[in-house]
Design a protein around this motif. Structure first.
Motif, short mmCIF file in Angstrom:
data_model
loop_
_atom_site.label_atom_id
_atom_site.label_comp_id
_atom_site.label_asym_id
_atom_site.label_seq_id
_atom_site.Cartn_x
_atom_site.Cartn_y
_atom_site.Cartn_z
N ALA A 131 30.64 68.81 15.27
CA ALA A 131 29.59 68.45 14.42
C ALA A 131 29.66 67.28 13.33
O ALA A 131 29.18 66.17 13.24
N VAL A 132 31.13 67.14 12.71
CA VAL A 132 31.47 66.12 12.24
C VAL A 132 31.40 64.76 13.09
O VAL A 132 31.03 63.72 12.53
N ALA A 133 31.87 64.99 14.42
CA ALA A 133 31.97 63.70 15.19
C ALA A 133 30.42 63.20 15.57
O ALA A 133 30.15 61.99 15.64
N VAL A 134 29.71 64.31 15.77
CA VAL A 134 28.47 63.81 15.97
C VAL A 134 27.83 63.31 15.06
O VAL A 134 26.81 62.21 15.06
N SER A 160 22.98 45.68 24.12
CA SER A 160 24.29 46.04 24.55
C SER A 160 24.87 47.40 23.54
O SER A 160 25.24 48.37 24.20
N LEU A 161 24.75 46.95 22.39
CA LEU A 161 25.34 48.04 21.39
C LEU A 161 24.52 49.29 21.44
O LEU A 161 25.03 50.38 21.31
N GLN A 162 23.16 49.26 21.60
CA GLN A 162 22.36 50.39 21.67
C GLN A 162 22.86 51.37 22.83
O GLN A 162 22.77 52.43 22.65
N VAL A 163 23.07 50.53 23.96
CA VAL A 163 23.37 51.41 25.30
C VAL A 163 24.84 52.06 24.87
O VAL A 163 25.04 53.35 25.19
N LEU A 164 25.82 51.20 24.37
CA LEU A 164 26.88 51.88 24.32
C LEU A 164 26.97 53.01 23.20
O LEU A 164 27.51 54.07 23.33
N ILE A 165 26.51 52.73 22.19
CA ILE A 165 26.30 53.94 21.02
C ILE A 165 25.67 55.25 21.40
O ILE A 165 25.98 56.32 21.27
N MET A 166 24.52 54.78 22.34
CA MET A 166 23.64 56.09 22.82
C MET A 166 24.55 56.82 24.00
O MET A 166 24.49 58.13 23.74
N LEU A 167 25.26 56.34 24.81
CA LEU A 167 26.38 56.91 25.66
C LEU A 167 27.14 57.71 25.02
O LEU A 167 27.52 59.19 25.28
N ALA A 168 27.91 57.09 23.91
CA ALA A 168 28.96 57.87 23.28
C ALA A 168 28.34 59.07 22.46
O ALA A 168 28.89 60.41 22.47
N ALA A 191 25.43 60.48 23.13
CA ALA A 191 24.85 61.53 23.95
C ALA A 191 26.09 62.54 24.42
O ALA A 191 26.04 63.77 24.50
N VAL A 192 27.05 61.82 24.76
CA VAL A 192 28.26 62.69 25.37
C VAL A 192 28.81 63.83 24.35
O VAL A 192 29.00 65.10 24.54
N VAL A 193 29.12 63.40 23.15
CA VAL A 193 29.61 64.16 21.97
C VAL A 193 28.37 65.12 21.48
O VAL A 193 28.80 66.30 21.40
N PHE A 194 27.23 64.61 21.68
CA PHE A 194 26.02 65.53 21.22
C PHE A 194 25.80 66.71 22.29
O PHE A 194 25.56 67.94 21.94
N ILE A 195 25.75 66.48 23.39
CA ILE A 195 25.72 67.45 24.39
C ILE A 195 26.73 68.68 24.48
O ILE A 195 26.55 69.90 24.86
N ILE A 196 28.15 67.95 24.33
CA ILE A 196 29.09 68.82 24.03
C ILE A 196 28.97 69.86 22.84
O ILE A 196 29.21 71.26 23.00
N TRP A 197 28.67 69.51 21.92
CA TRP A 197 28.12 70.13 20.55
C TRP A 197 27.12 71.38 20.84
O TRP A 197 27.12 72.22 20.55
N PHE A 198 26.03 70.69 21.61
CA PHE A 198 24.92 71.52 21.91
C PHE A 198 25.11 72.79 22.70
O PHE A 198 24.75 73.92 22.41
N HIS A 199 26.05 72.37 23.83
CA HIS A 199 26.69 73.67 24.62
C HIS A 199 27.27 74.45 23.91
O HIS A 199 27.20 75.81 24.11
N ARG A 200 28.24 73.97 22.94
CA ARG A 200 29.00 75.05 21.99
C ARG A 200 28.21 75.96 21.38
O ARG A 200 28.49 77.13 21.50
N VAL A 201 27.23 75.52 20.72
CA VAL A 201 26.52 76.16 19.95
C VAL A 201 25.51 77.16 20.49
O VAL A 201 25.32 78.30 20.18
N PHE A 211 19.68 68.48 11.37
CA PHE A 211 19.52 69.38 12.35
C PHE A 211 20.95 70.03 12.76
O PHE A 211 21.18 71.33 12.71
N VAL A 212 21.72 69.05 13.11
CA VAL A 212 23.07 69.49 13.35
C VAL A 212 23.73 70.18 12.20
O VAL A 212 24.50 71.05 12.49
N ARG A 213 23.93 69.74 11.18
CA ARG A 213 24.45 70.23 9.79
C ARG A 213 24.16 71.41 9.56
O ARG A 213 24.71 72.55 9.33
N LYS A 214 22.70 71.74 9.67
CA LYS A 214 22.18 73.05 9.45
C LYS A 214 22.36 74.12 10.36
O LYS A 214 22.76 75.24 10.02
N LEU A 215 22.35 73.66 11.88
CA LEU A 215 22.84 74.77 12.73
C LEU A 215 24.32 75.29 12.63
O LEU A 215 24.44 76.25 12.73
#
Length: 330
Positions: free
Chosen positions: A120-123, A175-183, A185-195, A310-314
């Motif tokens: 959650a901190v990383a996301v 280009s910045l939008q694509v890079l930050i979106m990929l990074a 999305a990866v961490v967010f989906i990992i957090w989402f699967h864990r919760v 949302f991430v912090r609350k959940l």
């Protein structure tokens, strides 16, 4: 001796006549035969025994195999994993012992709660960076909008160097939008699967979709507009503590609903912006596309901020339920 001379004492009479021996008992007819006749009589012939049945002789030709046929199921019912026929499952997991093993397979290890706080901190950090990048992109879109407005009014008023600079800024922002979106999305989906997994451990009956949809639901066209939201709702419900008496406590899902509304809107707007930008061949069309791009970036910034909430609350809800138990304190 004179007859007149007295004689001696008379002899006593016999007491009883001697007993006659009893007549011999009648012997059987065979015994009355003379010994010679018995000896000369022929002996009875022995009764012949039946001969044992002999097994039938094996056929000279090898027996033909039976034709293949489908046997009816012995146990009605649905089939189980590892069992090719319908019916009740065999002992062991998943459907019986492994081939060549005399004992049933071991059960898989049970799931355990895993803290989502680190993820959650990383996301949260990545979402903050994404919000800043989209703010920069919105500023670039605003600059392009004003530039194209000047070009539409007087093309000679804008130099080629200014136009080239706007193109470079647009490329950098994209280009910045694509890079930050990929990074993110990866961490967010990992957090989402864990919760999601934690929620299933806390309350298995709260879920309709399998846990794999917490990952796959994001990559299905059209489905990514509602599948992750449904899983987030179910995880939110599973992470909510019950009342002290076991009654259901409803926690406001406003952060979840607001985040998803803005996130889905940003996805739709981004698609519209991409189509308009690709087809823009005049200053007026590029100006209109820049307007839609600026709105899309601002909506994405708002969605990123609400995603942090949302991430912090959940994460806090799951942490509280894991530490205090399923029932809320008074």
């Amino acid at each position: 001796m004179s007859l007149n001379e007295p004689q001696g004492p008379p002899s006593p009479p016999p007491a009883h006549p001697p007993a006659k021996p009893p007549p011999p008992a009648e012997a059987p007819a065979a015994a009355q035969l003379p010994a010679e006749a018995a000896a000369s009589a022929p002996a009875p012939a022995p009764t012949p025994r039946p001969a044992p049945e002999q097994p039938p002789a094996a056929p000279s030709a090898a027996p033909q195999p039976y034709p293949a046929q489908a046997y009816p199921a012995q146990h009605p019912g649905p089939s189980y994993p590892g069992q090719p026929y319908p019916g009740p499952p065999r002992p062991g997991y998943p459907g019986g012992p492994y081939p060549g093993m005399p004992y049933a397979a071991p059960w898989p290890p049970a799931d355990v709660l895993r803290s989502p706080r680190g993820l959650a901190v990383a996301v949260t950090a990545l979402l903050g960076v994404a919000a800043a990048v989209n703010l920069f992109s919105a500023a670039v879109s605003g600059y392009v909008f004003s530039l194209m407005k000047r070009v539409s009014a007087d093309a000679a008023d804008v130099g080629q160097g200014t136009l080239d600079r706007s193109d470079v800024m647009t490329a950098v922002a994209g280009s910045l939008q694509v890079l930050i979106m990929l990074a993110t999305a990866v961490v967010f989906i990992i957090w989402f699967h864990r919760v999601r997994v934690n929620g299933e451990i806390m309350r298995p009956d709260a879920f309709v979709h399998k846990r794999g949809w917490a990952i796959g639901g994001w990559f299905i066209p059209i489905g990514n507009l509602f599948l992750p939201f449904q899983i987030a709702q179910q995880t939110w419900t599973a992470s909510t503590q019950l009342g002290p008496d076991g009654s259901f406590r409803e926690v406001s899902a406003a952060p979840l609903n607001a985040w998803w509304a803005l996130w889905a809107s940003s996805l739709v707007l981004d698609r519209v912006f991409s189509l308009m930008y690709q087809r823009a061949d005049t200053p007026e069309a590029l100006r209109d596309a820049s307007t839609v791009g600026m709105v899309t970036d601002l909506v994405t910034v708002a969605a990123a901020v609400l995603a942090i909430v949302f991430v912090r609350k959940l994460t806090a809800m799951q942490t509280t339920k894991a530490e205090q138990g399923p029932y809320a304190a008074l």
